[in-house]
Design an enzyme around this catalytic site. Structure first.
Site, PDB file in Angstrom:
ATOM      1  N   ASP A  99       0.851  -1.191   0.000  1.00  0.00           N
ATOM      2  CA  ASP A  99       0.000   0.000   0.000  1.00  0.00           C
ATOM      3  C   ASP A  99       0.890   1.245   0.000  1.00  0.00           C
ATOM      4  O   ASP A  99       1.398   1.669   1.039  1.00  0.00           O
ATOM      5  CB  ASP A  99      -0.927  -0.006   1.212  1.00  0.00           C
ATOM      6  CG  ASP A  99      -2.015  -1.083   1.106  1.00  0.00           C
ATOM      7  OD1 ASP A  99      -1.772  -2.104   0.428  1.00  0.00           O
ATOM      8  OD2 ASP A  99      -3.081  -0.910   1.724  1.00  0.00           O
ATOM      9  N   LYS A 173      -6.939   3.639  -2.896  1.00  0.00           N
ATOM     10  CA  LYS A 173      -7.271   3.557  -1.458  1.00  0.00           C
ATOM     11  C   LYS A 173      -7.448   4.954  -0.892  1.00  0.00           C
ATOM     12  O   LYS A 173      -6.700   5.867  -1.229  1.00  0.00           O
ATOM     13  CB  LYS A 173      -6.167   2.788  -0.742  1.00  0.00           C
ATOM     14  CG  LYS A 173      -6.299   2.700   0.774  1.00  0.00           C
ATOM     15  CD  LYS A 173      -5.143   1.883   1.346  1.00  0.00           C
ATOM     16  CE  LYS A 173      -5.098   1.927   2.859  1.00  0.00           C
ATOM     17  NZ  LYS A 173      -3.950   1.164   3.408  1.00  0.00           N
ATOM     18  N   LYS A 207     -10.374   0.653  -2.128  1.00  0.00           N
ATOM     19  CA  LYS A 207     -10.308   0.280  -0.712  1.00  0.00           C
ATOM     20  C   LYS A 207     -10.679   1.489   0.133  1.00  0.00           C
ATOM     21  O   LYS A 207     -10.113   2.571  -0.032  1.00  0.00           O
ATOM     22  CB  LYS A 207      -8.912  -0.214  -0.341  1.00  0.00           C
ATOM     23  CG  LYS A 207      -8.738  -0.483   1.159  1.00  0.00           C
ATOM     24  CD  LYS A 207      -7.370  -1.058   1.486  1.00  0.00           C
ATOM     25  CE  LYS A 207      -7.161  -1.158   2.995  1.00  0.00           C
ATOM     26  NZ  LYS A 207      -5.847  -1.782   3.349  1.00  0.00           N
TER      27      LYS A 207
END
Length: 247
Positions: A99, A173, A207
């Site tokens: 990430d 995300k 996400k």
């Protein structure tokens, strides 16, 4: 719906942030990893220095829980070389998901080529090693139009340079969960930030991280189309309770 398979159980506090000693904070990390194994969550998300420990614990338990970590966390302002170096080490330590914090401040300054370059190079590294790559755009630092523009930029880089079969491996995300907002405004995922992400990142998955604290909030996000939810209260959410913890 098996909500556990949407949950990225997350613990990202340093010892100093948690007000603990290094050894005490390691115990907290181990507890989160074990809980993810016991509860069969999709993933355990921890700091890079904990990846090897998580990999060892997950493998020893013969668990399917994925191991995820954050790269250039939480500011995203390191050089591309440093981002790639940290990601490579995480790969070697056994991470499944990477990430990356996007350099959203550079994006806000108009340095789009710099951001485009890091998205391409870091995504290439992750996909070459068959990893899931997620790009944290830090929605609390962006206005509505910037959320749209940055989500679109990530999508365009992926669609221009990678195969359609790889699209599901690159997420957009929402948040680090560590961004300091003024007047105690939300620093994580909200409907107002997630909806434009979903609309402009597609076909890439999204996400929702930070701010999802109840089962109902989680299922609302999932019904909208969110594929993963990052939360430090995964067990509480899975059991239909309200999570009161923070990253």
């Amino acid at each position: 719906m098996n909500i556990r398979q949407y949950l990225d159980s997350t613990y990202l506090k340093t010892a100093a942030q948690a007000g603990l000693s290094e050894s005490e904070n390691l115990k907290v990390n181990r507890r989160f990893i074990q809980e993810a194994i016991d509860e069969d969550f999709k993933l355990i998300m921890i700091r890079p220095n904990i990846v090897a420990i998580a990999r060892e614990m997950v493998d020893a338990a013969q668990s399917k829980v994925c191991v995820g970590t954050v790269i250039d966390f939480p500011l995203g302002q390191s050089s591309l070389e440093d981002k790639l170096k940290e990601a490579q080490q995480a790969i070697e330590d056994g991470a499944d998901d990477l990430d990356f914090v996007c350099n959203y401040e550079a994006f806000k300054r108009g340095e789009v080529d710099l951001v485009r370059q890091e998205i391409l190079a870091c995504t290439q590294l992750g996909l070459q090693h068959h990893k899931i790559v997620k790009w944290i755009i830090e929605v609390a630092a962006l206005n509505h139009q910037q959320i749209i523009q940055l989500s679109t930029l990530i999508k365009k880089v992926v669609l221009d340079h990678f195969k359609e079969s790889q699209y599901n491996s690159v997420y957009v995300k929402s948040s680090t969960g560590f961004y300091l907002t003024e007047n105690n405004l939300p620093n994580g995922a909200t409907l107002e930030t997630i909806i434009p992400m979903l609309e402009n990142a597609a076909p890439l998955p999204v996400k929702a991280a930070g701010g999802v604290r109840t089962f109902d909030e989680a299922t609302t996000m999932i019904r909208l189309g969110v594929k993963r939810i990052g939360t430090s209260g995964a067990k509480a959410i899975a059991e239909g309770q309200s999570a009161d913890s923070s990253y």
